[in-house]
Write an enzyme that holds these catalytic residues in place. Structure first.
Site, PDB file in Angstrom:
ATOM      1  N   GLU A 199      24.449  46.545  21.881  1.00  0.00           N
ATOM      2  CA  GLU A 199      24.260  45.846  20.732  1.00  0.00           C
ATOM      3  C   GLU A 199      25.377  46.671  19.651  1.00  0.00           C
ATOM      4  O   GLU A 199      25.981  45.888  18.842  1.00  0.00           O
ATOM      5  CB  GLU A 199      23.067  45.728  19.934  1.00  0.00           C
ATOM      6  CG  GLU A 199      22.047  44.862  20.911  1.00  0.00           C
ATOM      7  CD  GLU A 199      20.591  44.973  20.792  1.00  0.00           C
ATOM      8  OE1 GLU A 199      19.730  44.376  21.237  1.00  0.00           O
ATOM      9  OE2 GLU A 199      20.123  45.687  19.615  1.00  0.00           O
ATOM     10  N   ASP A 258       8.955  39.034  76.898  1.00  0.00           N
ATOM     11  CA  ASP A 258       9.298  40.652  76.682  1.00  0.00           C
ATOM     12  C   ASP A 258       8.131  41.334  76.521  1.00  0.00           C
ATOM     13  O   ASP A 258       7.114  40.755  76.289  1.00  0.00           O
ATOM     14  CB  ASP A 258      10.368  40.745  75.321  1.00  0.00           C
ATOM     15  CG  ASP A 258      10.317  42.115  74.974  1.00  0.00           C
ATOM     16  OD1 ASP A 258      10.695  43.003  75.750  1.00  0.00           O
ATOM     17  OD2 ASP A 258      10.297  42.379  73.705  1.00  0.00           O
ATOM     18  N   GLY A 264      14.002  38.895  20.314  1.00  0.00           N
ATOM     19  CA  GLY A 264      14.271  39.836  21.467  1.00  0.00           C
ATOM     20  C   GLY A 264      15.289  39.349  22.500  1.00  0.00           C
ATOM     21  O   GLY A 264      15.549  38.136  22.576  1.00  0.00           O
ATOM     22  N   GLY A 265      15.844  40.353  23.235  1.00  0.00           N
ATOM     23  CA  GLY A 265      17.132  39.869  24.104  1.00  0.00           C
ATOM     24  C   GLY A 265      16.407  38.844  24.981  1.00  0.00           C
ATOM     25  O   GLY A 265      17.225  37.886  25.585  1.00  0.00           O
ATOM     26  N   ARG A 276      12.113  52.278  20.003  1.00  0.00           N
ATOM     27  CA  ARG A 276      10.794  52.245  19.883  1.00  0.00           C
ATOM     28  C   ARG A 276      10.412  53.559  19.922  1.00  0.00           C
ATOM     29  O   ARG A 276      10.894  54.444  20.642  1.00  0.00           O
ATOM     30  CB  ARG A 276      10.394  51.276  21.043  1.00  0.00           C
ATOM     31  CG  ARG A 276      10.236  49.848  20.722  1.00  0.00           C
ATOM     32  CD  ARG A 276       9.458  49.120  22.006  1.00  0.00           C
ATOM     33  NE  ARG A 276       9.972  49.876  23.263  1.00  0.00           N
ATOM     34  CZ  ARG A 276       9.171  50.766  23.899  1.00  0.00           C
ATOM     35  NH1 ARG A 276       8.202  51.054  23.620  1.00  0.00           N
ATOM     36  NH2 ARG A 276       9.826  50.969  25.306  1.00  0.00           N
TER      37      ARG A 276
HETATM   38  C1  GDG Z   1      12.818  47.526  27.795  1.00  0.00           C
HETATM   39  C2  GDG Z   1      13.356  48.764  28.760  1.00  0.00           C
HETATM   40  C3  GDG Z   1      15.430  47.634  28.834  1.00  0.00           C
HETATM   41  C4  GDG Z   1      15.199  47.786  17.566  1.00  0.00           C
HETATM   42  N1  GDG Z   1      14.909  48.012  16.297  1.00  0.00           N
HETATM   43  C5  GDG Z   1      14.782  46.938  15.740  1.00  0.00           C
HETATM   44  C6  GDG Z   1      15.086  45.817  16.815  1.00  0.00           C
HETATM   45  N2  GDG Z   1      15.213  46.390  17.970  1.00  0.00           N
HETATM   46  C7  GDG Z   1      15.483  45.713  19.027  1.00  0.00           C
HETATM   47  C8  GDG Z   1      16.817  46.220  19.622  1.00  0.00           C
HETATM   48  C9  GDG Z   1      16.798  45.877  21.190  1.00  0.00           C
HETATM   49  C10 GDG Z   1      15.261  46.164  21.414  1.00  0.00           C
HETATM   50  O1  GDG Z   1      14.492  46.297  20.115  1.00  0.00           O
HETATM   51  C11 GDG Z   1      15.171  47.374  22.175  1.00  0.00           C
HETATM   52  O2  GDG Z   1      15.390  47.359  23.471  1.00  0.00           O
HETATM   53  P1  GDG Z   1      15.959  48.405  24.442  1.00  0.00           P
HETATM   54  O3  GDG Z   1      16.358  48.041  25.600  1.00  0.00           O
HETATM   55  O4  GDG Z   1      16.906  49.266  23.809  1.00  0.00           O
HETATM   56  O5  GDG Z   1      14.434  49.269  24.730  1.00  0.00           O
HETATM   57  P2  GDG Z   1      12.950  48.739  25.250  1.00  0.00           P
HETATM   58  O6  GDG Z   1      12.297  47.819  24.217  1.00  0.00           O
HETATM   59  O7  GDG Z   1      12.091  49.874  25.664  1.00  0.00           O
HETATM   60  O8  GDG Z   1      12.996  47.686  26.616  1.00  0.00           O
HETATM   61  C12 GDG Z   1      14.928  48.694  28.525  1.00  0.00           C
HETATM   62  C13 GDG Z   1      14.871  46.325  28.142  1.00  0.00           C
HETATM   63  O9  GDG Z   1      13.372  46.346  28.247  1.00  0.00           O
HETATM   64  C14 GDG Z   1      15.612  45.053  28.781  1.00  0.00           C
HETATM   65  O10 GDG Z   1      15.301  44.844  30.008  1.00  0.00           O
HETATM   66  O11 GDG Z   1      16.832  47.532  28.375  1.00  0.00           O
HETATM   67  O12 GDG Z   1      15.447  50.090  29.151  1.00  0.00           O
HETATM   68  O13 GDG Z   1      12.562  50.049  28.462  1.00  0.00           O
HETATM   69  O14 GDG Z   1      17.228  44.681  21.326  1.00  0.00           O
HETATM   70  O15 GDG Z   1      17.872  45.412  18.938  1.00  0.00           O
HETATM   71  N3  GDG Z   1      15.234  44.649  16.412  1.00  0.00           N
HETATM   72  C15 GDG Z   1      15.146  44.112  14.994  1.00  0.00           C
HETATM   73  N4  GDG Z   1      14.803  45.088  14.140  1.00  0.00           N
HETATM   74  C16 GDG Z   1      14.468  46.595  14.557  1.00  0.00           C
HETATM   75  O16 GDG Z   1      14.435  47.288  13.445  1.00  0.00           O
HETATM   76  N5  GDG Z   1      15.120  43.010  14.550  1.00  0.00           N
END
Ligand code: GDG
Length: 725
Positions: free
Chosen positions: A379, A497, A29-30, A272
């Site tokens: 992404e 004061d 994950g990021g 998700r």
């Molecule tokens: C929370 C906040 C905020 C998705 N499908 C697959 C896959 N992914 C990865 C994507 C992306 C991540 O999942 C989803 O990240 P998001 O940011 O779009 O959404 P949340 O999970 O709700 O995250 C959000 C985040 O935290 C960070 O602060 O941006 O707003 O809700 O990285 O690439 N990865 C793989 N296969 C998939 O099928 N490998």
């Protein structure tokens, strides 16, 4: 050496039970990527739940050892914890509240209890690993109580908190029965981060209204320290996505996929499973597009990836059923033997396949109803090595604040989104390239590594700022020094004061009457030193409150003085010309009429506009308006407009507490001088003090005084100590 501890609900691995054995699967994950360099270096560590329940003690011991190798430590949660804390309070109360889905909010006291209990479990696990001066960075809404829990046990630790989801308006926060505990929990941190400016301003407003702590320019003034609240938009590992999209492996998958779907324009959606992502709404949009633009049938397909998530929570189960139904309906209505409108996948894909989807799609349709940031859109842009493609992005995603070159849409405006897709399908390559390359530039610069760096640098900045303020703190050592110097003194004097210094603020100023403890304290002190109460209050109130005390009093910032050994009751200390008052009063009255709760106090030399009882927010707004109005008028009358604690005061500039204190000391020698005050009017007193005086400002604000002291309580403690000397 101090280390850094990362804490999140989930560890960046998944623990799977297979054939009686546990397996770890690292998460790419990021957040995990961004924090890689942090938790993997030195003694640093990541603490969190491994994502599965483990009851067996032997297995737990084994997991602890294996995770230790990976620089992680587990917090084990029971089945009940997971149900009540994670699925319950986190995902059925906080998640819907913070995403403005109040209809899904559950108010269950058992869930709340579990939330407190599990936050405590995290705290205990961290305390076992932490040294007193470590940096602890807590992530997200599941752990809002943790910063304060940690602060109580590790008062000197550096604690930071980042919330990944939106922070909603005060109107939503106030609905949660445990709102105060949640906000106070987060305020245990030194630095609090959100993705966007709107999130941070909502947070600041909720803290001000619910806890009463005041804040300015992103700083909250807590009792004994300042807390910085700021916006840190999270980025992605740009090069990882750009590189993967170029790789032979991914390009082979693209070729294979493309052959299978044929000559189609592809519209990609990845989320998700979550009601905040607006998935059903998107299917309706696509349906409307195909209805309105029949020529697109057979030429455009939607690839819809929904990653399973929280499917034990009722609202998620229902959402899944709704999506299944809608996809079934649209596909059965429009499909032909060689074309399917929606390719729907309810699963997650390996990274190289995810990258292939990004790379081969013409349009990304990212239309959440609410999203803290949303990384999918970033992404997609990073994966476009040929700069071709169009991003359609919801205004409700935090990312829309940065990605202004996307086609921005309101996800609730169905026709607007249909039109945006049509615009995207017709956009020429030149425009696509211009837009994508502009977004790429920004995403490259503000990537996840930069995000971590900026956040960590900011932690240092806040700590330095705090240190600057606390270096002047009246701690036990300083108290002893003041006491011993007082003991030696032959002719000591105190300038004290009243409001905010000897006593706290009350909604109605006339209710701040001195209590019995204060009266006897002043009496004791006045037996040992010359005590001067130096206040902005009117002389009648001060005279009444301190009647019979052997003290001097300066009222109205120095207009009046009452000497304990003079026969005169009150003596005029400054010649006052109040011909200006009429004009100013009529302006102030106009603002009183427009502001329920506001009132005017007339003093001998000044007019004060009070707004302590005005609805918060409105009071500030009106005060600003009045401020600029009065400033304009003040020039003509040679007056000074000053902002105080929930008051705006206009007065003659030559009348101030400093001038009055000076006149009072003139011709006398004092070998111990103590001046204590809490606001801008006391700064004049501090400035007027000779070098050897002890000047102390209540609260940790910047000041001309030599010292800061925490609160009224500590002021009284100091004065008691001196009275007992
Ligand atoms: C929370 C906040 C905020 C998705 N499908 C697959 C896959 N992914 C990865 C994507 C992306 C991540 O999942 C989803 O990240 P998001 O940011 O779009 O959404 P949340 O999970 O709700 O995250 C959000 C985040 O935290 C960070 O602060 O941006 O707003 O809700 O990285 O690439 N990865 C793989 N296969 C998939 O099928 N490998």
């Amino acid at each position: 050496m101090a280390k850094t501890i990362i804490v999140s609900n989930r560890l960046p691995i998944s623990l799977r039970h297979r054939n009686g054995k546990f397996e770890f699967k690292p998460s790419a994950g990021g957040l995990a990527t961004g924090l890689d360099s942090i938790y993997k270096s030195g003694e640093n560590i990541w603490i969190g739940w491994p994502g599965n329940t483990v009851d067996d003690a032997e297995q737990r011991a084994e997991i602890i050892l294996e995770l230790h190798e990976l620089k992680m430590a587990p917090v084990f949660l029971s089945k009940k914890d997971v149900e009540q804390f994670y699925e319950g309070f986190s995902n059925e109360t906080l998640w819907p509240a913070f995403h403005y889905f109040t209809q899904y909010m559950v108010y269950n006291p058992d869930h709340w209890e579990a939330y407190v209990r599990v936050n405590q479990k995290f705290c205990d696990a961290i305390v076992k690993k932490a040294d007193p001066d470590d940096t602890i960075w807590v992530h997200d809404y599941q752990l809002m109580l943790l910063p304060q829990m940690l602060r109580e046990i590790l008062p000197d630790a550096t604690i930071a908190f980042f919330q990944h989801i939106p922070f909603p308006s005060y109107e939503i926060i106030r609905m949660i029965p445990w709102r105060r505990e949640l906000l106070e929990g987060v305020c245990g941190a030194d630095l609090i981060g959100f993705h966007t400016y709107d999130d941070m301003r909502h947070f600041l407003s909720a803290v001000g209204r619910i806890t009463g702590m005041s804040g300015e320019s992103g700083y909250i003034q807590a009792e004994n320290r300042i807390i910085n609240v700021d916006s840190f938009p999270m980025g992605i590992d740009y090069h990882k996505f750009a590189k993967q999209a170029k790789s032979r492996k991914t390009q082979n998958i693209v070729k294979d996929f493309r052959e299978k779907v044929g000559d189609q324009k592809l519209l990609l959606t990845i989320d998700r499973l979550d009601y905040s992502k607006g998935i059903p709404q998107r299917i309706h949009v696509f349906d409307q597009l195909l209805k309105q633009h029949k020529e697109l049938r057979g030429k455009v397909s939607m690839i819809m990836i929904v990653v399973p998530s929280r499917d034990r929570v009722q609202s998620y189960k229902e959402l899944k059923e709704e999506i299944d139904l809608l996809v079934g309906r649209i596909n059965s209505e429009y499909s032909t033997l060689d074309w399917v409108p929606v390719h729907y996948f309810y699963r997650s894909f390996p990274f190289e396949e995810l990258s292939a989807f990004y790379s081969m799609s013409d349009i990304a349709l990212v239309t959440p109803l609410r999203d803290g940031m949303n990384l999918v859109c970033k992404e997609f842009v990073a994966s476009k090595n040929d700069e071709k493609g169009v991003l359609i992005l919801s205004e409700m995603a935090g990312a829309s604040k940065e990605l202004q070159d996307a086609i921005l849409v309101n996800p609730n405006d169905r026709q607007g989104v249909v039109d945006a897709i049509y615009q995207a399908l017709s956009m020429d390559e030149e425009e696509q390239k211009l837009r994508i390359s502009a977004m790429q530039e920004s995403l490259k610069k503000y990537d996840v590594f930069q995000w971590v760096k900026v956040f960590m640098d900011r932690i240092d900045h806040v700590k330095a700022k705090q240190a600057e303020l606390t270096s002047k703190d009246v701690d036990a050592k300083v108290m002893n020094e003041i006491q011993s110097s007082f003991k030696k003194a032959k002719s000591p004097i105190f300038f004290l004061d009243y409001d905010g210094t000897l006593t706290g603020f009350k909604a109605n100023p006339q209710d701040a009457i001195p209590d019995a403890e204060l009266k006897s304290l002043i009496k004791e002190l006045s037996g040992k030193a010359q005590v001067v109460i130096i206040s902005g209050r009117d002389k009648d109130t001060l005279g009444k409150w301190f009647k019979g005390q052997q003290i001097d009093m300066i009222a109205e910032h120095g207009v009046w003085v009452h000497r304990k050994d003079h026969s005169l009751d009150w003596e005029l200390y400054a010649e006052v010309d109040d011909s200006w008052k009429e004009d100013i009063r009529s302006v102030m009255e106009y603002y009183v009429l427009r502001t329920p709760g506001a009132f005017i106090e007339e003093k001998h030399h000044s007019l004060v506009w009070h707004y302590r009882k005005v609805e918060s927010g409105l009071g500030d707004l009106r005060m600003r308006e009045l401020f600029s109005h009065l400033k304009y008028m003040a020039r003509g009358h040679n007056l000074q407009v000053l902002e105080g604690n929930m008051v705006l005061e206009i007065k003659r500039p030559d009348i101030n507490k400093g001038r009055a204190a000076n006149s009072l000391m003139k011709g006398h020698e004092f070998d111990f001088i103590l001046a204590i005050g809490d606001d801008w009017t006391d700064e004049d007193t501090f400035k007027a003090m000779p070098k050897n005086a002890y000047s102390i400002r209540v609260g940790y604000a910047y000041t001309q005084a030599n010292y800061n002291i925490k609160s009224v309580k500590q002021v009284r403690q100091l004065l008691h100590k001196l009275a007992e000397s």
